[in-house]
Structure formats: C-alpha cells, structure tokens
Enzyme design. Sequence first.
Site, PDB file in Angstrom:
ATOM      1  N   ARG A   1      -1.253  -8.268  13.630  1.00 40.97           N
ATOM      2  CA  ARG A   1      -1.699  -7.296  12.613  1.00 40.97           C
ATOM      3  C   ARG A   1      -2.500  -7.982  11.514  1.00 40.97           C
ATOM      4  O   ARG A   1      -3.508  -7.433  11.052  1.00 40.97           O
ATOM      5  CB  ARG A   1      -0.490  -6.563  12.025  1.00 40.97           C
ATOM      6  CG  ARG A   1      -0.022  -5.437  12.928  1.00 40.97           C
ATOM      7  CD  ARG A   1       1.440  -5.122  12.760  1.00 40.97           C
ATOM      8  NE  ARG A   1       1.737  -4.620  11.436  1.00 40.97           N
ATOM      9  CZ  ARG A   1       2.951  -4.655  10.881  1.00 40.97           C
ATOM     10  NH1 ARG A   1       3.958  -5.173  11.546  1.00 40.97           N
ATOM     11  NH2 ARG A   1       3.134  -4.159   9.690  1.00 40.97           N
TER      12      ARG A   1
ATOM     13  N   ARG B   1      11.591  -5.630   4.726  1.00 37.59           N
ATOM     14  CA  ARG B   1      11.289  -4.188   4.644  1.00 37.59           C
ATOM     15  C   ARG B   1      12.289  -3.365   5.448  1.00 37.59           C
ATOM     16  O   ARG B   1      12.650  -3.724   6.559  1.00 37.59           O
ATOM     17  CB  ARG B   1       9.867  -3.931   5.149  1.00 37.59           C
ATOM     18  CG  ARG B   1       9.537  -2.440   5.216  1.00 37.59           C
ATOM     19  CD  ARG B   1       8.061  -2.151   5.181  1.00 37.59           C
ATOM     20  NE  ARG B   1       7.331  -2.685   6.306  1.00 37.59           N
ATOM     21  CZ  ARG B   1       6.007  -2.654   6.417  1.00 37.59           C
ATOM     22  NH1 ARG B   1       5.270  -2.119   5.453  1.00 37.59           N
ATOM     23  NH2 ARG B   1       5.417  -3.179   7.462  1.00 37.59           N
TER      24      ARG B   1
ATOM     25  N   LYS C   1       0.820  -1.227   0.000  1.00 33.65           N
ATOM     26  CA  LYS C   1       0.000   0.000   0.000  1.00 33.65           C
ATOM     27  C   LYS C   1       0.847   1.267   0.000  1.00 33.65           C
ATOM     28  O   LYS C   1       0.655   2.149  -0.818  1.00 33.65           O
ATOM     29  CB  LYS C   1      -0.857   0.092   1.283  1.00 33.65           C
ATOM     30  CG  LYS C   1      -1.844  -0.980   1.534  1.00 33.65           C
ATOM     31  CD  LYS C   1      -2.626  -0.672   2.810  1.00 33.65           C
ATOM     32  CE  LYS C   1      -1.803  -0.624   4.086  1.00 33.65           C
ATOM     33  NZ  LYS C   1      -1.160  -1.881   4.477  1.00 33.65           N
TER      34      LYS C   1
ATOM     35  N   ARG D   1      -9.019   1.796   8.572  1.00 31.47           N
ATOM     36  CA  ARG D   1      -8.657   0.391   8.711  1.00 31.47           C
ATOM     37  C   ARG D   1      -9.835  -0.450   9.184  1.00 31.47           C
ATOM     38  O   ARG D   1      -9.717  -1.669   9.255  1.00 31.47           O
ATOM     39  CB  ARG D   1      -7.522   0.249   9.719  1.00 31.47           C
ATOM     40  CG  ARG D   1      -6.151   0.244   9.102  1.00 31.47           C
ATOM     41  CD  ARG D   1      -5.148   0.088  10.203  1.00 31.47           C
ATOM     42  NE  ARG D   1      -3.979  -0.634   9.805  1.00 31.47           N
ATOM     43  CZ  ARG D   1      -2.896  -0.063   9.264  1.00 31.47           C
ATOM     44  NH1 ARG D   1      -2.866   1.217   9.030  1.00 31.47           N
ATOM     45  NH2 ARG D   1      -1.851  -0.795   8.970  1.00 31.47           N
TER      46      ARG D   1
ATOM     47  N   ARG E   1      11.274  -1.890  11.418  1.00 30.28           N
ATOM     48  CA  ARG E   1      10.215  -1.456  12.341  1.00 30.28           C
ATOM     49  C   ARG E   1      10.080  -2.406  13.523  1.00 30.28           C
ATOM     50  O   ARG E   1      10.209  -3.608  13.390  1.00 30.28           O
ATOM     51  CB  ARG E   1       8.896  -1.345  11.579  1.00 30.28           C
ATOM     52  CG  ARG E   1       8.846  -0.087  10.738  1.00 30.28           C
ATOM     53  CD  ARG E   1       7.683  -0.036   9.786  1.00 30.28           C
ATOM     54  NE  ARG E   1       6.429  -0.538  10.349  1.00 30.28           N
ATOM     55  CZ  ARG E   1       5.282  -0.534   9.681  1.00 30.28           C
ATOM     56  NH1 ARG E   1       5.227  -0.075   8.433  1.00 30.28           N
ATOM     57  NH2 ARG E   1       4.194  -1.002  10.236  1.00 30.28           N
TER      58      ARG E   1
HETATM   59  P1  ADP Z   1       1.523  -1.369   7.579  1.00 35.43           P
HETATM   60  O1  ADP Z   1       2.215  -0.548   6.529  1.00 35.43           O
HETATM   61  O2  ADP Z   1       2.346  -2.531   8.007  1.00 35.43           O
HETATM   62  O3  ADP Z   1       0.126  -1.690   7.205  1.00 35.43           O
HETATM   63  P2  ADP Z   1       1.238   1.107   9.054  1.00 35.43           P
HETATM   64  O4  ADP Z   1       2.546   1.775   8.902  1.00 35.43           O
HETATM   65  O5  ADP Z   1       0.129   1.572   8.178  1.00 35.43           O
HETATM   66  O6  ADP Z   1       1.446  -0.463   8.895  1.00 35.43           O
HETATM   67  O7  ADP Z   1       0.745   1.208  10.557  1.00 35.43           O
HETATM   68  C1  ADP Z   1       1.574   0.810  11.618  1.00 35.43           C
HETATM   69  C2  ADP Z   1       0.782   0.771  12.898  1.00 35.43           C
HETATM   70  O8  ADP Z   1       0.284   2.078  13.223  1.00 35.43           O
HETATM   71  C3  ADP Z   1      -0.459  -0.109  12.875  1.00 35.43           C
HETATM   72  O9  ADP Z   1      -0.173  -1.474  13.120  1.00 35.43           O
HETATM   73  C4  ADP Z   1      -1.276   0.506  14.017  1.00 35.43           C
HETATM   74  O10 ADP Z   1      -0.769   0.138  15.284  1.00 35.43           O
HETATM   75  C5  ADP Z   1      -1.003   2.000  13.815  1.00 35.43           C
HETATM   76  N1  ADP Z   1      -2.002   2.552  12.900  1.00 35.43           N
HETATM   77  C6  ADP Z   1      -1.782   3.022  11.641  1.00 35.43           C
HETATM   78  N2  ADP Z   1      -2.926   3.402  11.066  1.00 35.43           N
HETATM   79  C7  ADP Z   1      -3.918   3.166  11.965  1.00 35.43           C
HETATM   80  C8  ADP Z   1      -5.327   3.308  11.959  1.00 35.43           C
HETATM   81  N3  ADP Z   1      -5.983   3.786  10.879  1.00 35.43           N
HETATM   82  N4  ADP Z   1      -6.001   2.953  13.071  1.00 35.43           N
HETATM   83  C9  ADP Z   1      -5.392   2.472  14.159  1.00 35.43           C
HETATM   84  N5  ADP Z   1      -4.064   2.287  14.224  1.00 35.43           N
HETATM   85  C10 ADP Z   1      -3.317   2.628  13.145  1.00 35.43           C
HETATM   86  P1  ADP Z   2       2.278  -1.714   3.296  1.00 42.70           P
HETATM   87  O1  ADP Z   2       2.296  -0.208   3.246  1.00 42.70           O
HETATM   88  O2  ADP Z   2       1.051  -2.300   2.683  1.00 42.70           O
HETATM   89  O3  ADP Z   2       2.542  -2.246   4.655  1.00 42.70           O
HETATM   90  P2  ADP Z   2       4.835  -1.533   1.908  1.00 42.70           P
HETATM   91  O4  ADP Z   2       4.567  -0.602   0.773  1.00 42.70           O
HETATM   92  O5  ADP Z   2       5.581  -1.018   3.073  1.00 42.70           O
HETATM   93  O6  ADP Z   2       3.458  -2.238   2.376  1.00 42.70           O
HETATM   94  O7  ADP Z   2       5.593  -2.805   1.295  1.00 42.70           O
HETATM   95  C1  ADP Z   2       6.047  -3.861   2.127  1.00 42.70           C
HETATM   96  C2  ADP Z   2       7.434  -4.307   1.665  1.00 42.70           C
HETATM   97  O8  ADP Z   2       7.339  -4.949   0.398  1.00 42.70           O
HETATM   98  C3  ADP Z   2       8.441  -3.171   1.468  1.00 42.70           C
HETATM   99  O9  ADP Z   2       9.704  -3.638   1.834  1.00 42.70           O
HETATM  100  C4  ADP Z   2       8.365  -2.876  -0.033  1.00 42.70           C
HETATM  101  O10 ADP Z   2       9.586  -2.339  -0.533  1.00 42.70           O
HETATM  102  C5  ADP Z   2       8.084  -4.240  -0.612  1.00 42.70           C
HETATM  103  N1  ADP Z   2       7.199  -4.225  -1.792  1.00 42.70           N
HETATM  104  C6  ADP Z   2       6.147  -3.414  -2.033  1.00 42.70           C
HETATM  105  N2  ADP Z   2       5.545  -3.732  -3.202  1.00 42.70           N
HETATM  106  C7  ADP Z   2       6.222  -4.790  -3.707  1.00 42.70           C
HETATM  107  C8  ADP Z   2       6.084  -5.589  -4.916  1.00 42.70           C
HETATM  108  N3  ADP Z   2       5.113  -5.365  -5.798  1.00 42.70           N
HETATM  109  N4  ADP Z   2       6.969  -6.594  -5.091  1.00 42.70           N
HETATM  110  C9  ADP Z   2       7.953  -6.837  -4.180  1.00 42.70           C
HETATM  111  N5  ADP Z   2       8.133  -6.126  -3.049  1.00 42.70           N
HETATM  112  C10 ADP Z   2       7.284  -5.110  -2.808  1.00 42.70           C
END
Ligand code: ADP
Ligand code: ADP
Length: 208
Positions: A165, A122, A13, A88, A154
């Site tokens: 998660r 990541r 995302k 979310r 992270r």
């Molecule tokens: P990921 O990219 O792995 O989906 P995010 O970076 O978006 O994770 O979010 C990391 C953490 O921040 C989440 O696991 C949650 O604890 C908190 N967080 C982010 N967005 C929200 C939301 N919309 N509601 C509640 N908690 C959130």
């Molecule tokens: P999210 O925001 O949904 O948690 P991220 O954008 O942080 O996901 O992506 C998660 C991990 O996967 C990162 O290390 C990113 O560089 C990698 N990644 C994202 N898209 C792709 C893809 N299409 N193929 C391979 N790796 C990817």
Amino acid sequence: MNIVFIGMPGSGKGTQAQKLAQKLNYPFVSTGDLFRSQIEKQTEIGKKAKQIIDGGNLVDDDVTFELLKQGLKDFDISRGLILDGFPRNLNQAKMLDEYLKIDKVININLSESEVLTRIGGRRTCICGATYHIKFNPPKQKNICDVCGKELFIREDAKEEAIKTRIEIYNKSVDPLLDFYRKKGLVLDIDGNPPIDEVTTEINNKLSL
Ligand code: ADP
Ligand code: ADP
Ligand code: ZN
C-alpha cells in the site's frame, strides 16, 4: 464545499475527515468503508475486491468509482461532502472532476515510520469509526463508542500488504497532488501532532 483527503495509508485521513464532516455537518464517504461493507455483506463486488484489498493493492478505478457513485446516492450532498480514500491516483481524480467540483484538498503528511506505528495499533469498526489502542482508545476495550460493535484489526494490516500500500501510494501521489496543486486547491497539513492538534490546523487552514 466538497473536500477530499489525501495521505499515506495510516496518516490519519479517515480520523480527520470524520471530525471535519461532523463539524460541518456534511456527509462523510470513504471508499475503504464502502468496500469493507461490501465484503461484510458478501456481495459480488465484495467477493471480487476482498483479495485485492487484503493484499494491499488498489481495486480497479472503474469499479471503485461506480461503488462511490452508488454510495453517494444515500446522502444529500447538496451542501457539501467529505471524501476519504478517493481519488487515489490521477485517473481517479480526472473521473471525479467530471462528476463533482472539488473545492479543497487536505493533504496530510506523515513519515513512513510513523505510519507503521499507527497502522500497527489501529482498530476499526464496521460502522466506519477508527481507534488506536494507544493514541485514541475506545472507552471500553475493543468496543466501538459509536455503535457498540466489536472492533477488528483489518486484514490489510499485515506487513506485506502495508508495504504494498505504501509503495502504491508513493508511486501515485505526485501526479495526483500536481493535478490539484495546479488548481490551487491543496492545503498541506502536518500529520505528526496529536489528533486534536491536527484538527485545529485543518480548521485554521480552512478558515473555520
Ligand atoms: P487506508 O485508510 O489505510 O488508506 P482505506 O480504508 O482507504 O485504507 O482503503 C482500504 C483499501 O480499499 C485500499 O487499500 C484499496 O484496496 C481499497 N480502496 C479504497 N479506496 C480505493 C480507491 N480510491 N481506489 C482503489 N482502491 C481503493
Ligand atoms: P488513514 O485513514 O489515513 O488510513 P486513520 O485515520 O485510520 O488513517 O488513522 C490511522 C491510525 O492512527 C488509527 O488507529 C488512528 O486512531 C490513529 N491516528 C490518527 N491520527 C492520529 C494522530 N494525529 N496521532 C496519533 N494517532 C493517530
Ligand atoms: Zn461502530
């Protein structure tokens, strides 16, 4: 256009949302980034949220929405906005609905096993940039291409937190997507191909 990204943690995302924001020259806002910035600055919100986030749980809806609204004040969102990580769950979608008209929802689909590989490699920068040691490495090892700071793994990349998660995502996503599907806003995207191919699919489905 106000565009929201939905997908399992690690589905790509953030990566895609940032690329779309760049292409459209829209502000990009991620609630995860906003929380990480609060934690780094050791604010009250950051201190309270840290444990919850590190454990893989969601922060309270009201607290998160307040943080988002505050974060949005830093940007001119009159032309449009790319949102990553909010909403979310259904409750958050309803809160957002009263505040901002959402025009499109990008739903990135990826299997649990693929997500684990991605989160495992990541690397993140405090500026919001995201890398992958294998699939999207920075030009210089462990250094952000964008701002030159050192990358980190992270705290919520630990196995238990990831499991939590994914469980929370699985429990919340259907009602959330139904809410937007009823409005006809959802574009389903296959998250499996390489980054640039996923970007192309998103652009095509948005007719960009
Ligand atoms: P990921 O990219 O792995 O989906 P995010 O970076 O978006 O994770 O979010 C990391 C953490 O921040 C989440 O696991 C949650 O604890 C908190 N967080 C982010 N967005 C929200 C939301 N919309 N509601 C509640 N908690 C959130
Ligand atoms: P999210 O925001 O949904 O948690 P991220 O954008 O942080 O996901 O992506 C998660 C991990 O996967 C990162 O290390 C990113 O560089 C990698 N990644 C994202 N898209 C792709 C893809 N299409 N193929 C391979 N790796 C990817
Ligand atoms: Zn950076």
